[in-house]
Design a protein around this motif. Structure first.
Motif, PDB file in Angstrom:
ATOM      1  N   TYR A 159      43.628  55.629  33.663  1.00 52.44           N
ATOM      2  CA  TYR A 159      42.974  56.479  34.668  1.00 52.44           C
ATOM      3  C   TYR A 159      42.651  55.740  36.112  1.00 52.44           C
ATOM      4  N   GLY A 160      43.981  55.160  36.197  1.00 55.45           N
ATOM      5  CA  GLY A 160      44.115  54.654  37.763  1.00 55.45           C
ATOM      6  C   GLY A 160      43.538  53.267  37.845  1.00 55.45           C
ATOM      7  N   LEU A 161      43.059  52.584  36.719  1.00 55.65           N
ATOM      8  CA  LEU A 161      42.608  51.277  37.149  1.00 55.65           C
ATOM      9  C   LEU A 161      43.317  50.064  36.665  1.00 55.65           C
ATOM     10  N   SER A 162      43.196  49.034  37.275  1.00 59.41           N
ATOM     11  CA  SER A 162      44.017  47.969  37.228  1.00 59.41           C
ATOM     12  C   SER A 162      43.199  46.709  37.186  1.00 59.41           C
ATOM     13  N   ILE A 163      43.334  45.676  36.414  1.00 59.42           N
ATOM     14  CA  ILE A 163      42.732  44.403  36.308  1.00 59.42           C
ATOM     15  C   ILE A 163      43.641  43.520  35.604  1.00 59.42           C
ATOM     16  N   CYS A 164      43.882  42.092  36.544  1.00 58.76           N
ATOM     17  CA  CYS A 164      44.595  41.176  35.596  1.00 58.76           C
ATOM     18  C   CYS A 164      43.894  40.602  34.356  1.00 58.76           C
ATOM     19  N   ARG A 165      44.719  40.471  33.362  1.00 58.77           N
ATOM     20  CA  ARG A 165      44.121  40.252  32.145  1.00 58.77           C
ATOM     21  C   ARG A 165      43.152  38.857  32.160  1.00 58.77           C
ATOM     22  N   ASP A 166      43.633  38.039  32.825  1.00 61.00           N
ATOM     23  CA  ASP A 166      43.030  36.724  32.901  1.00 61.00           C
ATOM     24  C   ASP A 166      41.783  36.932  33.813  1.00 61.00           C
TER      25      ASP A 166
END
Length: 242
Positions: free
Chosen positions: A151-158
């Motif tokens: 859905y076009g969302l990104s965030i670093c796992r950490d």
């Protein structure tokens, strides 16, 4: 405290083994894996691998006066929902819907499973295993599974791990200080609406069709049957009907 490891079989199994072996782990400790090759979800399902996704476990040390430990399923679900909502608020999603909770603690988006939680008790501790599909959705037969990236969302796992740790700490404090009633009100606000059509598969029974009637005072699912009767569901698979 968050410990990161490159690979393990299961973060839940690791914490269970350490606690069972007599090691003391403080509440709020997290073990997070880059890869998980023998992970499991509820009812023994596998939930593994997923490089870039969140796969981690923490623990809650139960104390005198705490609400019933079974209610931690709702607490953990609220924490995960809150952490995911934060990603939506900070990004530009193409999703038509927002994430919702499904009893007891799956997080769904557009009808697909976005996150799942597994709780295991070891003595006075409750181990909370959490999987969130950040970059990719695993294949689960017969189930729609989605990721934030879809859905076009990104965030670093950490970064997500730190956000989730803060959310779980906050929800545990609310659980201890305010008791179950406000937790359940907030859970139902984050969940699908009352009256939603459901199919429930209680362990060892034929599937039941009905609608969501809310929660009991101790957090179990109320299923309204077609004849008007209500069935209390203590355990089982729950599906939203199309």
């Amino acid at each position: 405290m968050i410990d990161y490891v490159a690979q393990t079989g299961s973060t839940n199994a690791d914490l269970v083994a350490r606690l069972s072996g007599g090691e003391y782990l403080p509440e709020g400790y997290w073990l997070v894996a880059d890869r998980q090759i023998a992970g499991k979800g509820r009812l023994g399902r596998s939930w593994s691998d997923g490089g870039g996704n969140f796969m981690g476990s923490s623990l809650i040390q139960r104390g005198p006066g705490d609400p019933p430990p079974a209610s931690l399923a709702l607490v953990a679900g609220l924490a995960v929902h809150e952490a995911i909502e934060g990603v939506f608020e900070s990004g530009d999603s193409v999703a038509c819907a927002r994430p919702i909770l499904k009893w007891p603690n799956d997080v769904l988006l557009d009808g697909g499973k976005l996150a799942g939680i597994l709780l295991e008790m070891v003595g006075n501790a409750v181990v909370v295993g959490i999987g969130v599909n950040i970059v990719a959705a695993p294949s689960l037969e017969g189930r729609k599974v989605v990721s934030l990236a879809d859905y076009g969302l990104s965030i670093c796992r950490d970064s997500f791990a730190e956000r989730l740790a803060d959310c779980l700490d906050a929800e545990i404090s609310r659980w201890r200080l305010g008791g179950l009633a406000p937790i359940m009100r907030r859970w139902q606000t984050a969940a699908h609406s009352e009256g939603t059509a459901l199919t429930v598969h209680p362990p060892g029974e034929a599937p039941l069709n009905g609608s969501f009637g809310g929660l009991t005072a101790d957090g179990n699912l109320l299923l309204r049957l077609a004849d008007g009767a209500q069935r209390v569901i203590h355990a089982g698979d729950v599906f939203l009907k199309d």
